[in-house]
Design an enzyme around this catalytic site. Structure first.
Site, PDB file in Angstrom:
ATOM      1  N   HIS A 167       0.857  -1.197   0.000  1.00  0.00           N
ATOM      2  CA  HIS A 167       0.000   0.000   0.000  1.00  0.00           C
ATOM      3  C   HIS A 167       0.882   1.231   0.000  1.00  0.00           C
ATOM      4  O   HIS A 167       1.957   1.238   0.556  1.00  0.00           O
ATOM      5  CB  HIS A 167      -0.893   0.010   1.256  1.00  0.00           C
ATOM      6  CG  HIS A 167      -2.075   0.895   1.111  1.00  0.00           C
ATOM      7  ND1 HIS A 167      -2.025   2.228   1.400  1.00  0.00           N
ATOM      8  CD2 HIS A 167      -3.325   0.645   0.665  1.00  0.00           C
ATOM      9  CE1 HIS A 167      -3.210   2.763   1.173  1.00  0.00           C
ATOM     10  NE2 HIS A 167      -4.017   1.822   0.713  1.00  0.00           N
ATOM     11  N   ASP A 203      -7.915  -5.396  -0.677  1.00  0.00           N
ATOM     12  CA  ASP A 203      -8.279  -6.184  -1.869  1.00  0.00           C
ATOM     13  C   ASP A 203      -7.906  -7.651  -1.759  1.00  0.00           C
ATOM     14  O   ASP A 203      -8.224  -8.434  -2.654  1.00  0.00           O
ATOM     15  CB  ASP A 203      -7.591  -5.572  -3.094  1.00  0.00           C
ATOM     16  CG  ASP A 203      -8.089  -4.160  -3.338  1.00  0.00           C
ATOM     17  OD1 ASP A 203      -7.267  -3.243  -3.436  1.00  0.00           O
ATOM     18  OD2 ASP A 203      -9.321  -3.984  -3.388  1.00  0.00           O
TER      19      ASP A 203
HETATM   20  C1  SDX Z   1      -6.050   0.206  -3.089  1.00  0.00           C
HETATM   21  O1  SDX Z   1      -4.193   4.624  -2.032  1.00  0.00           O
HETATM   22  C2  SDX Z   1      -5.182   4.012  -1.484  1.00  0.00           C
HETATM   23  O2  SDX Z   1      -5.637   4.321  -0.401  1.00  0.00           O
HETATM   24  C3  SDX Z   1      -5.748   2.886  -2.297  1.00  0.00           C
HETATM   25  C4  SDX Z   1      -6.823   2.062  -1.603  1.00  0.00           C
HETATM   26  C5  SDX Z   1      -8.076   2.849  -1.372  1.00  0.00           C
HETATM   27  O3  SDX Z   1      -8.859   2.484  -0.480  1.00  0.00           O
HETATM   28  O4  SDX Z   1      -8.328   3.792  -2.168  1.00  0.00           O
HETATM   29  O5  SDX Z   1      -6.349   1.596  -0.351  1.00  0.00           O
HETATM   30  C6  SDX Z   1      -7.227   0.852  -2.438  1.00  0.00           C
HETATM   31  O6  SDX Z   1      -5.773   0.524  -4.217  1.00  0.00           O
HETATM   32  C7  SDX Z   1      -5.214  -0.770  -2.315  1.00  0.00           C
HETATM   33  C8  SDX Z   1      -3.930  -1.209  -3.088  1.00  0.00           C
HETATM   34  C9  SDX Z   1      -4.381  -2.229  -4.140  1.00  0.00           C
HETATM   35  N1  SDX Z   1      -3.265  -2.545  -5.051  1.00  0.00           N
HETATM   36  C10 SDX Z   1      -2.715  -3.772  -5.027  1.00  0.00           C
HETATM   37  O7  SDX Z   1      -2.927  -4.618  -4.176  1.00  0.00           O
HETATM   38  C11 SDX Z   1      -1.774  -4.038  -6.186  1.00  0.00           C
HETATM   39  C12 SDX Z   1      -0.492  -4.685  -5.653  1.00  0.00           C
HETATM   40  N2  SDX Z   1       0.169  -3.692  -4.830  1.00  0.00           N
HETATM   41  C13 SDX Z   1       1.265  -2.949  -5.483  1.00  0.00           C
HETATM   42  O8  SDX Z   1       0.987  -2.649  -6.825  1.00  0.00           O
HETATM   43  C14 SDX Z   1       1.706  -1.819  -4.612  1.00  0.00           C
HETATM   44  O9  SDX Z   1       1.780  -2.256  -3.326  1.00  0.00           O
HETATM   45  C15 SDX Z   1       0.945  -0.513  -4.618  1.00  0.00           C
HETATM   46  C16 SDX Z   1       0.648  -0.012  -5.973  1.00  0.00           C
HETATM   47  C17 SDX Z   1      -0.320  -0.653  -3.842  1.00  0.00           C
HETATM   48  C18 SDX Z   1       1.865   0.457  -3.943  1.00  0.00           C
HETATM   49  O10 SDX Z   1       3.043   0.442  -4.743  1.00  0.00           O
HETATM   50  P1  SDX Z   1       4.308   1.219  -4.273  1.00  0.00           P
HETATM   51  O11 SDX Z   1       3.996   2.654  -4.136  1.00  0.00           O
HETATM   52  O12 SDX Z   1       5.500   0.835  -5.118  1.00  0.00           O
HETATM   53  O13 SDX Z   1       4.488   0.612  -2.817  1.00  0.00           O
HETATM   54  P2  SDX Z   1       5.652   0.953  -1.922  1.00  0.00           P
HETATM   55  O14 SDX Z   1       6.292   2.243  -2.300  1.00  0.00           O
HETATM   56  O15 SDX Z   1       5.174   0.806  -0.529  1.00  0.00           O
HETATM   57  O16 SDX Z   1       6.651  -0.252  -2.302  1.00  0.00           O
HETATM   58  C19 SDX Z   1       7.697  -0.518  -1.429  1.00  0.00           C
HETATM   59  C20 SDX Z   1       8.510  -1.606  -2.112  1.00  0.00           C
HETATM   60  C21 SDX Z   1       8.809  -1.330  -3.575  1.00  0.00           C
HETATM   61  O17 SDX Z   1      10.054  -1.952  -3.814  1.00  0.00           O
HETATM   62  P3  SDX Z   1      11.340  -0.997  -3.945  1.00  0.00           P
HETATM   63  O18 SDX Z   1      11.029  -0.011  -5.055  1.00  0.00           O
HETATM   64  O19 SDX Z   1      11.473  -0.348  -2.584  1.00  0.00           O
HETATM   65  O20 SDX Z   1      12.452  -1.966  -4.309  1.00  0.00           O
HETATM   66  O21 SDX Z   1       7.752  -2.839  -2.106  1.00  0.00           O
HETATM   67  C22 SDX Z   1       7.572  -3.271  -3.448  1.00  0.00           C
HETATM   68  C23 SDX Z   1       7.786  -2.100  -4.352  1.00  0.00           C
HETATM   69  O22 SDX Z   1       8.282  -2.515  -5.592  1.00  0.00           O
HETATM   70  N3  SDX Z   1       6.212  -3.747  -3.534  1.00  0.00           N
HETATM   71  C24 SDX Z   1       5.834  -4.996  -3.815  1.00  0.00           C
HETATM   72  C25 SDX Z   1       4.435  -4.997  -3.729  1.00  0.00           C
HETATM   73  N4  SDX Z   1       4.020  -3.787  -3.420  1.00  0.00           N
HETATM   74  C26 SDX Z   1       5.099  -3.008  -3.306  1.00  0.00           C
HETATM   75  N5  SDX Z   1       6.540  -6.107  -4.137  1.00  0.00           N
HETATM   76  C27 SDX Z   1       5.804  -7.225  -4.376  1.00  0.00           C
HETATM   77  N6  SDX Z   1       4.469  -7.303  -4.300  1.00  0.00           N
HETATM   78  C28 SDX Z   1       3.752  -6.206  -3.975  1.00  0.00           C
HETATM   79  N7  SDX Z   1       2.415  -6.282  -3.904  1.00  0.00           N
END
Ligand code: SDX
Length: 394
Positions: free
Chosen positions: A270, A328
């Site tokens: 998130h 989700d």
């Molecule tokens: C919603 O914003 C909101 O409030 C949204 C929401 C709402 O109510 O409106 O809460 C609803 O959209 C929930 C999120 C749903 N999305 C997913 O579940 C899709 C899978 N999640 C990822 O795509 C990701 O976690 C995001 C898009 C949600 C966030 O992505 P970020 O901004 O890259 O997350 P981060 O900065 O915290 O990541 C930290 C690290 C990163 O690695 P580095 O760049 O530091 O090397 O963790 C990694 C990311 O690449 N990472 C993941 C991951 N999510 C983040 N690695 C593997 N699997 C994952 N799911």
């Protein structure tokens, strides 16, 4: 009164803003709607009460609730001519594509609630949006399965009415299961608002130009559709189905950790929560309740989900990056058990989030200091240079 929370200016956002509606503490996994913890609202209230709270800032008295609920109930029908929009779509169109189109088209009907400068028209547009989203969402579902549209029944409450518009058919009586209706109502509460997430920021930015609320909500639906946002509930279930069995989880954990692999664990991680999403806990409890009610003993997808969560939460990659299940992760299993196709999961998210979009839009429009949104940029392109005639180009 409640402790004043300040908005953390350090949190990067395209449209950083002040708001009094929802508070999230990402490190502590706290979510408050107008100061009330999401756990208490989900446990004790209902979705329409949460709508009132998000819109007007206070929990309604019994009289205020009755008045609000009856106003919403009286607006649940859509103009009969709306049906013709649906017949233009292919039957296999994604219901979110249908939602973007038909909700945007509401601004082609309701000319009497487009003037955002008029408080009365703003109120009418808000009630219309909240009242008609379930009807339009149910029509999108009926259209995709080739069944006739079902009219709202004002004798039923908000969520029970939605279920009957989705699942009743002309040839037989449909009885709404009160346990499922209560569970879905709670799921709507969990999805109602979430501070400045991508789709809410989209609605605010679109609304800041003075665009009408129906068009702004359509923009929010478009943004929510993405798999990184609301589309994650559909993608999370597809991922669990692809994994298929507990034995294959390590293979996917490795893919999720591989920087060169675009695969992400859907339903994990998130932008704000660096702790367990409080909504995911309630969703997991609701999932068990629904499966039990439906007599579904062992859902293989649930077994995979629980084992995937257990492994991930003990894996140093996920611990170090503070990745936890989000709202989700369990919702898809629950909604599928209720009878919704995966293509409808994000539509249900949009249905519930409409009140959050409208409340945040209303808050922005009613702020006298509000200006058109204009995110700035850091220019990293070419410096100034002179035109080159085509014959001189290499
Ligand atoms: C919603 O914003 C909101 O409030 C949204 C929401 C709402 O109510 O409106 O809460 C609803 O959209 C929930 C999120 C749903 N999305 C997913 O579940 C899709 C899978 N999640 C990822 O795509 C990701 O976690 C995001 C898009 C949600 C966030 O992505 P970020 O901004 O890259 O997350 P981060 O900065 O915290 O990541 C930290 C690290 C990163 O690695 P580095 O760049 O530091 O090397 O963790 C990694 C990311 O690449 N990472 C993941 C991951 N999510 C983040 N690695 C593997 N699997 C994952 N799911």
């Amino acid at each position: 009164g409640s402790k004043m929370f300040t908005y953390d200016p350090g949190f990067t956002s395209t449209a950083s803003c002040e708001s009094k509606i929802t508070y999230i503490d990402g490190d502590e996994g706290v979510l408050l709607y107008r100061g009330y913890p999401i756990e208490q609202l989900a446990e004790n209230g209902n979705f329409l009460e949460t709508c009132y709270l998000l819109l007007y800032g206070e929990l309604p008295t019994a009289a205020q609730y009755e008045d609000f609920a009856s106003r919403v109930t009286r607006h649940t029908m859509v103009h009969e001519q709306m049906n013709r929009f649906f017949s233009g779509f292919r039957r296999d169109a994604h219901p979110m594509a249908v939602m973007v189109g038909t909700v945007g088209a509401l601004s082609a009907f309701y000319h009497d609630s487009l003037d955002i400068a008029d408080p009365f028209q703003r109120m009418v547009a808000s009630i219309r949006m909240i009242a008609k989203m379930p009807t339009i969402a149910a029509m999108a579902y009926k259209y995709s399965v080739g069944q006739p549209f079902v009219y709202p029944k004002n004798s039923l409450d908000y969520t029970a009415n939605f279920l009957q518009m989705c699942f009743s058919i002309p040839c037989e009586e449909y009885k709404v299961d009160p346990v499922l209706s209560r569970a879905l109502d709670r799921i709507f509460i969990l999805h109602a608002d979430h501070e400045q997430n991508a789709s809410t920021s989209t609605v605010r930015l679109a609304g800041s130009s003075g665009a009408n609320p129906f068009a702004c909500i359509a923009a929010g639906i478009a943004c929510l559709w993405g798999p990184a946002h609301g589309g994650a509930n559909e993608a999370a279930l597809a991922m669990l189905q692809e994994i298929g069995s507990v034995e294959r989880i390590p293979e996917y954990i490795a893919k999720a950790k591989d920087k060169n692999d675009p695969f992400r664990l859907m339903g994990f991680g998130h932008r704000v929560y660096k702790n367990y999403d409080p909504r995911a806990k309630i969703m997991q409890k609701t999932c068990h309740e629904v499966l039990t009610t439906l007599g579904i003993k062992d859902d293989p997808l649930l077994d995979v989900a629980i084992e995937l969560e257990r492994i991930a939460l003990h894996d140093e990659y996920f611990i170090e990056k503070k990745l936890y299940p989000n709202i989700d992760f369990y919702s898809g299993i629950t909604l599928k058990a209720m009878g919704f196709p995966t293509s409808m999961f994000t539509v249900l998210f949009a249905l519930a989030r409409t009140v959050g979009w409208i409340a945040q839009w209303k808050e922005m429009i009613e702020d006298p200091s509000q200006k058109i949104g204009r995110p700035r940029q850091l220019y990293t392109g070419a410096t100034r240079r002179d035109y080159i005639a085509v014959e001189d180009r290499v």
